[in-house]
Design a protein around this motif. Sequence first.
Motif, mmCIF file in Angstrom:
data_model
loop_
_atom_site.group_PDB
_atom_site.id
_atom_site.type_symbol
_atom_site.label_atom_id
_atom_site.label_comp_id
_atom_site.label_asym_id
_atom_site.label_seq_id
_atom_site.Cartn_x
_atom_site.Cartn_y
_atom_site.Cartn_z
ATOM 1 N N MET B 1 1.971 -11.041 19.633
ATOM 2 C CA MET B 1 0.920 -10.531 18.744
ATOM 3 C C MET B 1 0.979 -11.293 17.432
ATOM 4 O O MET B 1 2.042 -11.678 16.986
ATOM 5 C CB MET B 1 1.157 -9.045 18.443
ATOM 6 N N PRO B 18 6.103 -7.728 20.109
ATOM 7 C CA PRO B 18 6.050 -6.429 19.419
ATOM 8 C C PRO B 18 7.443 -5.851 19.133
ATOM 9 O O PRO B 18 7.615 -5.127 18.166
ATOM 10 C CB PRO B 18 5.296 -5.538 20.408
ATOM 11 N N ARG B 19 8.418 -6.169 19.977
ATOM 12 C CA ARG B 19 9.727 -5.541 19.787
ATOM 13 C C ARG B 19 10.560 -6.209 18.693
ATOM 14 O O ARG B 19 11.684 -5.776 18.447
ATOM 15 C CB ARG B 19 10.516 -5.564 21.090
ATOM 16 N N LEU B 21 12.143 -6.741 15.379
ATOM 17 C CA LEU B 21 12.370 -5.911 14.195
ATOM 18 C C LEU B 21 12.026 -6.705 12.935
ATOM 19 O O LEU B 21 12.170 -7.936 12.901
ATOM 20 C CB LEU B 21 13.833 -5.461 14.143
ATOM 21 N N VAL B 56 12.799 0.548 2.352
ATOM 22 C CA VAL B 56 12.843 1.004 3.747
ATOM 23 C C VAL B 56 13.889 0.179 4.498
ATOM 24 O O VAL B 56 14.290 -0.894 4.068
ATOM 25 C CB VAL B 56 11.479 0.874 4.473
ATOM 26 N N ARG B 57 14.298 0.718 5.638
ATOM 27 C CA ARG B 57 15.261 0.024 6.476
ATOM 28 C C ARG B 57 14.488 -0.941 7.389
ATOM 29 O O ARG B 57 13.729 -0.493 8.248
ATOM 30 C CB ARG B 57 16.033 1.033 7.310
ATOM 31 N N CYS B 59 15.511 -2.638 9.791
ATOM 32 C CA CYS B 59 15.916 -2.577 11.199
ATOM 33 C C CYS B 59 15.236 -1.435 11.937
ATOM 34 O O CYS B 59 15.385 -1.303 13.141
ATOM 35 C CB CYS B 59 17.431 -2.451 11.340
ATOM 36 N N LEU B 60 14.518 -0.565 11.191
ATOM 37 C CA LEU B 60 13.818 0.554 11.836
ATOM 38 C C LEU B 60 12.302 0.383 11.737
ATOM 39 O O LEU B 60 11.546 1.350 11.790
ATOM 40 C CB LEU B 60 14.229 1.893 11.213
ATOM 41 N N THR B 61 11.875 -0.848 11.545
ATOM 42 C CA THR B 61 10.450 -1.148 11.447
ATOM 43 C C THR B 61 10.193 -2.399 12.276
ATOM 44 O O THR B 61 11.028 -3.304 12.294
ATOM 45 C CB THR B 61 10.058 -1.474 9.989
ATOM 46 N N PHE B 62 9.056 -2.451 12.931
ATOM 47 C CA PHE B 62 8.712 -3.641 13.699
ATOM 48 C C PHE B 62 7.862 -4.577 12.844
ATOM 49 O O PHE B 62 7.042 -4.128 12.039
ATOM 50 C CB PHE B 62 7.958 -3.257 14.969
ATOM 51 N N VAL B 64 5.376 -6.305 13.701
ATOM 52 C CA VAL B 64 3.934 -6.137 13.948
ATOM 53 C C VAL B 64 3.330 -5.001 13.121
ATOM 54 O O VAL B 64 2.131 -4.994 12.845
ATOM 55 C CB VAL B 64 3.627 -5.871 15.447
ATOM 56 N N GLN B 65 4.176 -4.060 12.729
ATOM 57 C CA GLN B 65 3.656 -2.959 11.911
ATOM 58 C C GLN B 65 3.357 -3.394 10.477
ATOM 59 O O GLN B 65 2.736 -2.666 9.721
ATOM 60 C CB GLN B 65 4.689 -1.819 11.849
ATOM 61 N N MET B 66 3.865 -4.555 10.096
ATOM 62 C CA MET B 66 3.765 -5.012 8.712
ATOM 63 C C MET B 66 2.505 -5.828 8.460
ATOM 64 O O MET B 66 2.354 -6.396 7.383
ATOM 65 C CB MET B 66 5.003 -5.849 8.348
ATOM 66 N N ASP B 67 1.607 -5.911 9.445
ATOM 67 C CA ASP B 67 0.391 -6.702 9.262
ATOM 68 C C ASP B 67 -0.365 -6.193 8.030
ATOM 69 O O ASP B 67 -0.712 -5.017 7.951
ATOM 70 C CB ASP B 67 -0.496 -6.600 10.510
ATOM 71 N N GLY B 68 -0.555 -7.086 7.046
ATOM 72 C CA GLY B 68 -1.263 -6.708 5.820
ATOM 73 C C GLY B 68 -0.384 -6.112 4.743
ATOM 74 O O GLY B 68 -0.864 -5.820 3.650
#
Lengths: 301, 156
Positions: B1, B18-19, B21, B56-57, B59-62, B64-68
């Motif tokens: 992605m 996606p996996r 970190l 934030v940690r 290692c507990l966020t992907f 791909v979630q950080m887009d933007g």
Amino acid sequence: MKPAPFDYYAPATMGEVLALLREHGDAAKLLAGGQSLVPMLNMRLARPGVLIDLNRVAGLTGIRQEGDTLVIGAMTRHAEVERSELVARLQPLLTEAIAQVGHIQIRNRGTIGGSLVHADPSAELPAVLAALGGSVRVAGPAGVREVAAEDLFLMFFTTSLQPDEVLTEVRLPVLPARTGWAFEEVARRHGDFAIVGVAVTLTVADQRATKADDLVITGCRIALTGVGMTPVRAAAAEALLVGRPPSQAMLAEAAAAFRAEIEPDTDIHATADFRRHLAGVLTERALGRALQRAAERGGGR
Amino acid sequence: MKVTVAVNGTYYTREVEPRLLLSDFLRHELGLTGTHVGCEHGVCGACTVLVDGQAVRSCLTFAVQMDGAAVTTVEGLTPAEGELHPLQEAFREAHGLQCGFCTAGFLMTLVPYLAEHPNPSEAEIREALSGNICRCTGYQNIVKAVQLAAAKGGGR
């Protein structure tokens, strides 16, 4: 310590979330704040084929008052709830308890809905929901339904939500007038899950209109975490207190009644005896603080 | 992605699994190895970074979630090589580190904290850093470093 591969979706609407759940069924897992799920993925205790990220779904955050109910969107972060003046004014038990959830880095990311549906038997928020007699709103293929606290938690890490349902909203009654509250817990390390935690509200009234400091307990709700598979209500202790004038001896008697009633398990964190002991001590302490606050808080909010 | 994320003020676009970190994205995709990886399950705090200004940690966020999103790592605390952020300066002066493995995580936790609480008490400092583990210092000099930074103007 890396997650197994998964397909990732970041839907923007609840309609898309429900469609994805319908499509992928049991293979899918919902990702909220990820502060419990991602450790499980990293350790491969969980290996879902599909992750549906709720972080971009519209309408799942925010804190508002609806009459006598405090409504918090499921994806509202712990840190936002902790800092909310509205929450502190309308339901200070939640403010006190949520500060004990994890550490600040966890609370910046973790969500209130995620904590509830994770249903960890040692978590703080399920006990708060149970003590307050709150409820959650759940969206599913048949529409939206409301689930009361006592019907939500089935056992360890298991709620009554169906695989195709999503928790959208947490609803808590506003703290009534002349009601005190307290949340107490003991954890092995600061910020850990509690070994035992207790959430209490206590309502008082004047026994006679002429004698203001002659109080009687008119309501009491106690729920504990860490002493069973789900939050445990202390019904016998509550019944013992309601209708009686409050005294330290009464509170101790109620705590003792509760201690005798529960059957906690021994696990790697604590023995059953230790948990029973903590439950008694913390319940008495929480009742004492709640009573003091109730007495100090005159009418009104 | 595909993910596009601003890290320390620079936009990066990468194709990632996606996996992946966020911690591994920063270290392996962007070469920003100042962010350290300790426990990888959200306990030690070594991988703490700022996401949109909040600790934030990673290692507990992907990724791909950080887009933007805007991510700040320890490398982003100072504008130029060789300079130190006032909080880093205080850590050096008060001996707030020994091996240094945990230090980036402590700094990234404490920078937003001091911005919000410029004059914390010792108890408040200990509460603020309770989500970060240090195996060398016994925390004493870390607390002193934070007090020093606060005394010199909130670490900013």
